[in-house]
Scaffold this motif. Structure first.
Motif, PDB file in Angstrom:
ATOM      1  N   ALA A 130       0.836  -1.205   0.000  1.00  0.00           N
ATOM      2  CA  ALA A 130       0.000   0.000   0.000  1.00  0.00           C
ATOM      3  C   ALA A 130       0.869   1.252   0.000  1.00  0.00           C
ATOM      4  O   ALA A 130       1.839   1.345   0.743  1.00  0.00           O
ATOM      5  CB  ALA A 130      -0.923   0.001   1.208  1.00  0.00           C
ATOM      6  N   TYR A 131       0.485   2.216  -0.837  1.00  0.00           N
ATOM      7  CA  TYR A 131       1.267   3.449  -1.031  1.00  0.00           C
ATOM      8  C   TYR A 131       1.229   4.336   0.208  1.00  0.00           C
ATOM      9  O   TYR A 131       2.201   5.006   0.537  1.00  0.00           O
ATOM     10  CB  TYR A 131       0.651   4.176  -2.224  1.00  0.00           C
ATOM     11  CG  TYR A 131       1.391   5.368  -2.751  1.00  0.00           C
ATOM     12  CD1 TYR A 131       2.738   5.309  -3.071  1.00  0.00           C
ATOM     13  CD2 TYR A 131       0.712   6.562  -2.989  1.00  0.00           C
ATOM     14  CE1 TYR A 131       3.397   6.412  -3.599  1.00  0.00           C
ATOM     15  CE2 TYR A 131       1.356   7.659  -3.516  1.00  0.00           C
ATOM     16  CZ  TYR A 131       2.704   7.579  -3.822  1.00  0.00           C
ATOM     17  OH  TYR A 131       3.340   8.670  -4.349  1.00  0.00           O
ATOM     18  N   THR A 196      -0.093  14.741  -5.258  1.00  0.00           N
ATOM     19  CA  THR A 196       1.176  14.759  -6.010  1.00  0.00           C
ATOM     20  C   THR A 196       1.344  13.556  -6.935  1.00  0.00           C
ATOM     21  O   THR A 196       2.191  13.588  -7.821  1.00  0.00           O
ATOM     22  CB  THR A 196       2.388  14.823  -5.067  1.00  0.00           C
ATOM     23  OG1 THR A 196       2.419  13.615  -4.288  1.00  0.00           O
ATOM     24  CG2 THR A 196       2.321  16.016  -4.141  1.00  0.00           C
ATOM     25  N   GLY A 197       0.535  12.515  -6.713  1.00  0.00           N
ATOM     26  CA  GLY A 197       0.620  11.353  -7.605  1.00  0.00           C
ATOM     27  C   GLY A 197      -0.704  10.627  -7.658  1.00  0.00           C
ATOM     28  O   GLY A 197      -0.748   9.406  -7.840  1.00  0.00           O
ATOM     29  N   ALA A 198      -1.796  11.367  -7.484  1.00  0.00           N
ATOM     30  CA  ALA A 198      -3.119  10.731  -7.441  1.00  0.00           C
ATOM     31  C   ALA A 198      -4.197  11.778  -7.675  1.00  0.00           C
ATOM     32  O   ALA A 198      -4.017  12.953  -7.352  1.00  0.00           O
ATOM     33  CB  ALA A 198      -3.336  10.061  -6.077  1.00  0.00           C
ATOM     34  N   ASN A 199      -5.328  11.338  -8.219  1.00  0.00           N
ATOM     35  CA  ASN A 199      -6.490  12.226  -8.403  1.00  0.00           C
ATOM     36  C   ASN A 199      -7.361  12.216  -7.143  1.00  0.00           C
ATOM     37  O   ASN A 199      -7.233  11.338  -6.303  1.00  0.00           O
ATOM     38  CB  ASN A 199      -7.303  11.763  -9.625  1.00  0.00           C
ATOM     39  CG  ASN A 199      -6.536  11.920 -10.925  1.00  0.00           C
ATOM     40  OD1 ASN A 199      -6.233  10.951 -11.610  1.00  0.00           O
ATOM     41  ND2 ASN A 199      -6.205  13.156 -11.265  1.00  0.00           N
ATOM     42  N   VAL A 200      -8.258  13.210  -7.054  1.00  0.00           N
ATOM     43  CA  VAL A 200      -9.031  13.361  -5.819  1.00  0.00           C
ATOM     44  C   VAL A 200     -10.542  13.399  -6.095  1.00  0.00           C
ATOM     45  O   VAL A 200     -10.977  13.906  -7.139  1.00  0.00           O
ATOM     46  CB  VAL A 200      -8.551  14.631  -5.051  1.00  0.00           C
ATOM     47  CG1 VAL A 200      -8.874  15.930  -5.798  1.00  0.00           C
ATOM     48  CG2 VAL A 200      -9.108  14.683  -3.633  1.00  0.00           C
ATOM     49  N   GLY A 256      -5.335   6.335  -7.838  1.00  0.00           N
ATOM     50  CA  GLY A 256      -4.122   6.268  -8.646  1.00  0.00           C
ATOM     51  C   GLY A 256      -3.648   4.832  -8.683  1.00  0.00           C
ATOM     52  O   GLY A 256      -4.053   4.023  -7.834  1.00  0.00           O
ATOM     53  N   THR A 257      -2.815   4.530  -9.640  1.00  0.00           N
ATOM     54  CA  THR A 257      -2.297   3.170  -9.726  1.00  0.00           C
ATOM     55  C   THR A 257      -1.628   2.780  -8.416  1.00  0.00           C
ATOM     56  O   THR A 257      -1.858   1.700  -7.884  1.00  0.00           O
ATOM     57  CB  THR A 257      -1.283   3.088 -10.878  1.00  0.00           C
ATOM     58  OG1 THR A 257      -1.982   3.347 -12.085  1.00  0.00           O
ATOM     59  CG2 THR A 257      -0.618   1.731 -10.935  1.00  0.00           C
ATOM     60  N   ALA A 258      -0.789   3.683  -7.887  1.00  0.00           N
ATOM     61  CA  ALA A 258      -0.094   3.388  -6.633  1.00  0.00           C
ATOM     62  C   ALA A 258      -1.064   3.494  -5.461  1.00  0.00           C
ATOM     63  O   ALA A 258      -1.140   2.606  -4.615  1.00  0.00           O
ATOM     64  CB  ALA A 258       1.066   4.354  -6.454  1.00  0.00           C
ATOM     65  N   ALA A 259      -1.840   4.584  -5.416  1.00  0.00           N
ATOM     66  CA  ALA A 259      -2.744   4.849  -4.282  1.00  0.00           C
ATOM     67  C   ALA A 259      -3.937   3.898  -4.271  1.00  0.00           C
ATOM     68  O   ALA A 259      -4.550   3.703  -3.226  1.00  0.00           O
ATOM     69  CB  ALA A 259      -3.237   6.283  -4.361  1.00  0.00           C
ATOM     70  N   GLU A 260      -4.276   3.316  -5.422  1.00  0.00           N
ATOM     71  CA  GLU A 260      -5.522   2.560  -5.616  1.00  0.00           C
ATOM     72  C   GLU A 260      -6.672   3.488  -5.191  1.00  0.00           C
ATOM     73  O   GLU A 260      -6.737   4.618  -5.664  1.00  0.00           O
ATOM     74  CB  GLU A 260      -5.450   1.224  -4.862  1.00  0.00           C
ATOM     75  CG  GLU A 260      -4.274   0.390  -5.381  1.00  0.00           C
ATOM     76  CD  GLU A 260      -4.005  -0.879  -4.629  1.00  0.00           C
ATOM     77  OE1 GLU A 260      -3.813  -0.801  -3.393  1.00  0.00           O
ATOM     78  OE2 GLU A 260      -3.969  -1.951  -5.261  1.00  0.00           O
ATOM     79  N   TYR A 285     -13.131  -1.415  -6.164  1.00  0.00           N
ATOM     80  CA  TYR A 285     -11.936  -1.265  -7.007  1.00  0.00           C
ATOM     81  C   TYR A 285     -11.001  -2.458  -6.790  1.00  0.00           C
ATOM     82  O   TYR A 285     -10.469  -3.026  -7.748  1.00  0.00           O
ATOM     83  CB  TYR A 285     -11.216   0.048  -6.694  1.00  0.00           C
ATOM     84  CG  TYR A 285     -10.002   0.260  -7.573  1.00  0.00           C
ATOM     85  CD1 TYR A 285     -10.139   0.637  -8.912  1.00  0.00           C
ATOM     86  CD2 TYR A 285      -8.715   0.033  -7.087  1.00  0.00           C
ATOM     87  CE1 TYR A 285      -9.038   0.789  -9.734  1.00  0.00           C
ATOM     88  CE2 TYR A 285      -7.603   0.191  -7.917  1.00  0.00           C
ATOM     89  CZ  TYR A 285      -7.773   0.572  -9.232  1.00  0.00           C
ATOM     90  OH  TYR A 285      -6.680   0.717 -10.050  1.00  0.00           O
ATOM     91  N   GLU A 286     -10.851  -2.852  -5.525  1.00  0.00           N
ATOM     92  CA  GLU A 286      -9.969  -3.986  -5.231  1.00  0.00           C
ATOM     93  C   GLU A 286     -10.476  -5.262  -5.909  1.00  0.00           C
ATOM     94  O   GLU A 286      -9.706  -6.045  -6.463  1.00  0.00           O
ATOM     95  CB  GLU A 286      -9.906  -4.180  -3.716  1.00  0.00           C
ATOM     96  CG  GLU A 286      -8.689  -4.958  -3.291  1.00  0.00           C
ATOM     97  CD  GLU A 286      -8.482  -4.914  -1.792  1.00  0.00           C
ATOM     98  OE1 GLU A 286      -8.637  -3.817  -1.216  1.00  0.00           O
ATOM     99  OE2 GLU A 286      -8.194  -5.973  -1.237  1.00  0.00           O
ATOM    100  N   GLN A 287     -11.803  -5.441  -5.891  1.00  0.00           N
ATOM    101  CA  GLN A 287     -12.368  -6.631  -6.545  1.00  0.00           C
ATOM    102  C   GLN A 287     -12.166  -6.560  -8.053  1.00  0.00           C
ATOM    103  O   GLN A 287     -11.844  -7.551  -8.686  1.00  0.00           O
ATOM    104  CB  GLN A 287     -13.859  -6.743  -6.209  1.00  0.00           C
ATOM    105  CG  GLN A 287     -14.079  -7.175  -4.770  1.00  0.00           C
ATOM    106  CD  GLN A 287     -15.529  -7.047  -4.327  1.00  0.00           C
ATOM    107  OE1 GLN A 287     -16.360  -6.448  -4.998  1.00  0.00           O
ATOM    108  NE2 GLN A 287     -15.816  -7.603  -3.168  1.00  0.00           N
TER     109      GLN A 287
END
Ligand code: PLP
Length: 293
Positions: A130-131, A196-200, A256-260, A285-287
């Motif tokens: 997890a990020y 900084t590396g994810a949408n909100v 985000g890809t990293a943040a999921e 999203y996880e599923q």
């Protein structure tokens, strides 16, 4: 001096310019154009159970980022797909982060113009959790950055290009120094933009609001989550959001890809609950990424 966990000092293989090579040998010269002039674009991807989620969309975006920088990448989507699959296999990974990087190398030019220098590419993969650590449960704490996302007239703001991350790194350093795990950035007009590396995303009265991606990355995760919510019949409004609206939102999460999908508990002085809708979107999203939906 390299530590045991330094990224340049690990076992494994990295794909570089067409070959899988020993991890520690994946080096570049100091007169690499990208080191001096930020002529680099990249992708961050995640594999779940051996399958890279939205792999082709990422490869396509890499090519578009290169094209936006007048830096044509000499590989097709299919060739990039094969490079990623070969790298995953060589490293024996199934749940992993995948980093693809394309950059202007060294060559006859060592100045601003570099059209004669080769465009190179590398793929590295590694295990990654997890990020934002335990933020998944509690809600991440975000600072508000002093840096603004730039206008699309000043930089190709839709490219996933190294130069756009200069202000992200500074913002994140400042955030971490205050005990936060990330920072929310406004854009050049003052609207809420992204982390900084994810949408909100925000929730108010059962409706979801998210900034219009007209000067920052329209993330692949963002698009996936919007599609997922539309399928669930949840109303999503993409619009310009003023910072003073943060006060009235009840829930917030990052994608985000990293943040999921990571719940947010605080942004500067504003508080959010990790509510039922946030948890539902995170679980769905996880599923989805694990293919058991
Ligand atoms: C600045 C920025 N915004 C948004 C995102 C989310 O994009 P994606 O969902 O495609 O990973 C990322 C991560 O790549 C990013 O670095």
């Amino acid at each position: 001096m390299a530590t045991a966990s330094a990224y340049d000092d690990r076992d494994g293989f990295i794909w570089m310019d067409g070959d899988l090579i020993e991890w520690r040998s994946a080096k570049v010269h100091v007169l690499t154009h990208a080191m001096h002039y930020a002529s680099a674009v990249f992708e961050g991807e995640r594999a779940y159970g051996g399958r890279i989620f939205k792999s082709e969309a990422h490869s396509q975006r890499l090519l578009e980022s290169g094209a936006a920088m007048d830096m044509p990448i000499p590989y097709s989507v299919d060739q990039i797909e094969k490079a990623k699959a070969d790298t995953m296999r060589a490293n024996g990974l199934s749940d992993a982060y995948v980093r693809v990087l394309a950059w202007r190398g060294s060559g006859p030019d060592m100045g601003v113009a570099a059209a004669r220098n080769p465009v190179r590419m590398a793929v590295a993969t590694w295990e990654w959790g997890a990020y934002y650590g335990d933020a998944k449960m509690k809600g991440a704490k975000l600072d508000i950055s002093k840096w603004k996302r730039p206008s699309p007239e000043t930089i190709p703001s839709h490219a996933k290009a190294a130069g756009l991350y200069m202000i992200c790194t500074m913002s994140k350093h400042a955030a971490e120094a205050k005990g936060c795990s990330d920072a929310l950035m406004m854009d050049y007009r003052g609207y809420v933009a992204e982390a900084t590396g994810a949408n909100v995303f925000f929730v108010r009265d059962g409706k979801v609001h998210t900034p219009m991606p007209d000067c920052f990355l329209n993330g692949i995760t963002r698009q996936t989550v919007i599609g997922m919510m539309k399928d669930k019949g949840i109303e999503v409004v993409e619009r310009h959001i003023m910072p003073d609206e943060l006060e009235g939102f009840e829930q917030c999460w990052l994608t985000g890809t990293a943040a999921e999908v990571t719940p947010v508990g605080e942004i500067g002085p504003y508080r959010f609950e990790v509510g039922a809708l946030t948890r539902d979107i995170a679980t769905s999203y996880e599923q989805l990424v694990r293919g058991n939906h």
